[in-house]
Design an enzyme around this catalytic site. Structure first.
Site, PDB file in Angstrom:
ATOM      1  N   LYS A 156       1.255   4.033  -3.000  1.00  0.00           N
ATOM      2  CA  LYS A 156       0.860   5.419  -2.757  1.00  0.00           C
ATOM      3  C   LYS A 156       2.040   6.373  -2.955  1.00  0.00           C
ATOM      4  O   LYS A 156       1.853   7.529  -3.378  1.00  0.00           O
ATOM      5  CB  LYS A 156       0.280   5.567  -1.356  1.00  0.00           C
ATOM      6  CG  LYS A 156      -1.106   4.958  -1.200  1.00  0.00           C
ATOM      7  CD  LYS A 156      -2.133   5.699  -2.047  1.00  0.00           C
ATOM      8  CE  LYS A 156      -3.542   5.244  -1.734  1.00  0.00           C
ATOM      9  NZ  LYS A 156      -4.562   6.016  -2.471  1.00  0.00           N
ATOM     10  N   TYR A 206       0.833  -1.202   0.000  1.00  0.00           N
ATOM     11  CA  TYR A 206       0.000   0.000   0.000  1.00  0.00           C
ATOM     12  C   TYR A 206       0.868   1.253   0.000  1.00  0.00           C
ATOM     13  O   TYR A 206       0.682   2.168  -0.819  1.00  0.00           O
ATOM     14  CB  TYR A 206      -0.909  -0.016   1.232  1.00  0.00           C
ATOM     15  CG  TYR A 206      -1.821   1.181   1.340  1.00  0.00           C
ATOM     16  CD1 TYR A 206      -2.988   1.253   0.598  1.00  0.00           C
ATOM     17  CD2 TYR A 206      -1.517   2.239   2.192  1.00  0.00           C
ATOM     18  CE1 TYR A 206      -3.830   2.359   0.692  1.00  0.00           C
ATOM     19  CE2 TYR A 206      -2.344   3.340   2.304  1.00  0.00           C
ATOM     20  CZ  TYR A 206      -3.503   3.393   1.550  1.00  0.00           C
ATOM     21  OH  TYR A 206      -4.316   4.488   1.646  1.00  0.00           O
TER      22      TYR A 206
END
Length: 271
Positions: free
Chosen positions: A158, A154
């Site tokens: 990002k 994640y």
């Protein structure tokens, strides 16, 4: 929540828009006068959200290569324009150590968190923004700037989205502004397992003394979409209650000299 930033006559697309931060953003844009096209996976939630906003919606997965085109076309057909794009939909899978990460789940993280926002910007650019201008806001995370347990995929994806934001800002100006908002821990259903058991301790370690609400992020997004921010592009706006500076917080009178470690950066739960 009402807004003083006038977006009347504008049309906006918001992904992941039926709960949490995405829903707060969609409502805030509508309150500011924008007509809103929402997207999420659950058809029933999409219908309810579109109805409440007096807008339109499309159920589907942003990771599906055809979804961005269909979503853009729906907005243009319904409102005749597409001025604002908020890329909020995301996945935090694979959740866990990267040494255990399934390659397919790793690719899915980048498909949803990086490739889908790019596809949506491409569609918005070709369908409206190239000729008429517009604003893009990507929802990133405060955690993209450092490492944390179990959220390697994640955070890495990002971080890539942050760079994509800057790259697009450089390529699409001056007609299109592209920025990002990076929230800290926000009181959403998705993050309940993090904030509910230890909210008091987490809040006490933050300079602003509380965890975030979805509306805190929504206000920042609407401001970036407004004319008030018309000389801002390629920027990342932290909306984290001071999470990134919490270790510098001065202890309350009477508690100085007592060491109390700051809690580790909260991680997001599995989707």
């Amino acid at each position: 929540m009402t807004s003083s930033y006038g977006l009347r006559g504008r049309a906006a697309v918001v992904t992941g828009a039926t709960r949490g931060i995405g829903w707060a953003v969609a409502r805030a844009l509508a309150d500011a006068g924008a007509r809103v096209c929402v997207s999420a996976r659950d058809p029933d939630r999409v219908r309810r959200a579109a109805g409440e906003l007096d807008g339109v919606g499309l159920a589907g997965d942003v990771g599906d290569p055809g979804h961005p085109r269909k979503l853009t076309e729906l907005c243009l057909d319904a409102f005749g324009r597409l001025d604002v794009l908020v890329n909020n939909a995301a996945t935090n899978q694979p959740y866990g150590p990267l040494m255990d990460a399934d390659p397919g789940a790793w690719r899915e993280a980048f498909t949803v968190n990086v490739e889908a926002p790019l596809r949506l910007v491409q569609c918005a650019w070709r369908g409206w923004m190239r000729e008429h201008g517009g604003v893009v806001v990507n929802i990133c995370t405060e955690g993209a700037g450092h490492v944390g347990p179990d959220v390697g995929a994640y955070g890495t994806s990002k971080a890539a989205l942050l760079h994509l934001t800057r790259q697009l800002a450089g390529e699409l100006g001056p007609g299109v502004r592209v920025n990002s908002v990076s929230p800290g821990l926000v009181r959403t259903e998705m993050a309940r397992f993090v904030w509910e058991p230890g909210e008091g301790e987490i809040a006490a370690a933050l300079p602003l003394g509380r965890i975030g609400e979805p509306e805190d992020v929504a206000r920042a997004v609407v401001w970036l979409c407004s004319e008030e921010a018309k000389w801002i592009t390629g920027a990342d706006l932290l909306v984290d209650g001071g999470t990134s500076v919490r270790r510098a917080r001065i202890a309350p009178q009477g508690a100085r000299g007592t060491a109390r470690p700051a809690p580790t950066t909260p991680t997001r739960p599995p989707a």
